[in-house]
Design an enzyme around this catalytic site. Sequence first.
Site, PDB file in Angstrom:
ATOM      1  N   SER A   1      86.471  33.036  55.908  1.00  0.00           N
ATOM      2  CA  SER A   1      86.697  33.320  57.324  1.00  0.00           C
ATOM      3  C   SER A   1      86.035  32.264  58.188  1.00  0.00           C
ATOM      4  O   SER A   1      84.974  31.722  57.837  1.00  0.00           O
ATOM      5  CB  SER A   1      86.107  34.697  57.666  1.00  0.00           C
ATOM      6  OG  SER A   1      86.058  34.899  59.065  1.00  0.00           O
TER       7      SER A   1
ATOM      8  N   TYR B   1      80.958  41.551  57.162  1.00  0.00           N
ATOM      9  CA  TYR B   1      82.116  40.812  56.668  1.00  0.00           C
ATOM     10  C   TYR B   1      81.780  39.332  56.475  1.00  0.00           C
ATOM     11  O   TYR B   1      82.018  38.754  55.403  1.00  0.00           O
ATOM     12  CB  TYR B   1      83.267  40.980  57.659  1.00  0.00           C
ATOM     13  CG  TYR B   1      84.526  40.215  57.323  1.00  0.00           C
ATOM     14  CD1 TYR B   1      85.430  40.708  56.390  1.00  0.00           C
ATOM     15  CD2 TYR B   1      84.823  39.005  57.954  1.00  0.00           C
ATOM     16  CE1 TYR B   1      86.598  40.015  56.079  1.00  0.00           C
ATOM     17  CE2 TYR B   1      85.981  38.301  57.655  1.00  0.00           C
ATOM     18  CZ  TYR B   1      86.857  38.818  56.713  1.00  0.00           C
ATOM     19  OH  TYR B   1      88.007  38.121  56.412  1.00  0.00           O
TER      20      TYR B   1
END
Length: 254
Positions: free
Chosen positions: A146, A159
Amino acid sequence: MENKQKIAVVTGGSRGLGKNMAFSLAQKGNDVIITYVNSKTEAEALVKEIEAIGRKAYALQLDLNNFKSLDGFISSLSSTLKEKFKTDKFDFLINNAGMGKTIPFEQVTEEIFDEFLNVHYKSVYFLTQKSIAHMNEGGRIINLSSGTTRFANPGYSVYASMKGAIETLTKYFAKELGAKGITANVVAPGPIETDFNNAAIRSNPQMKGFLATLSPLGRVGQADDIGGVVAFLCSEDAKWINGQRIEVSGGINV
């Protein structure tokens, strides 16, 4: 069993980014095995789409939050390779499956933390380990990360920290699996308009508009901005790319 036709395994391949990755890989001439958790109908529809362009495809159920299911999945994968693809090994492992929540750091519970740990790190670690015996030499591992490992986005502490671990792990995959000719790389998307994280971007025009202003290209990403990059990394043209983090974010926060 000899395997001349390249086969890709895409986790979380029934929807969103994974669906586009699987179809892009098929368009490049690869056969594809996708996994799904609950979206069996969508997974089977994608299998038919891939078969319609002349490639083989199959869908298997896999819940990365159920860590004890990994051995059963590997057994199913092995059987599927033999019965449906007439081989005993595959070539490309795309660790794409994931889930998202936007949770302020002070509100994260141990239960939420453990779910993210299982899905985004522990199961990826051991699924890859258990897959190596079933991969051909010269294979490829693509791990999804990410943009939020490079820039902080409030609510993404769990996350993004798990994805940061994946980025470090990918370097170790590259180092320790190099003797088998297997490369390992990270693809790190920026904000993408899919149903990920309860369609947080798609369902919130104000957020979408703000994120679009952060990119020099003036928009958020779409699924087809990512799939082709994964397919490229599984091509012969990318054989010398190894141990790299490739951010595919339109230059957000550049």
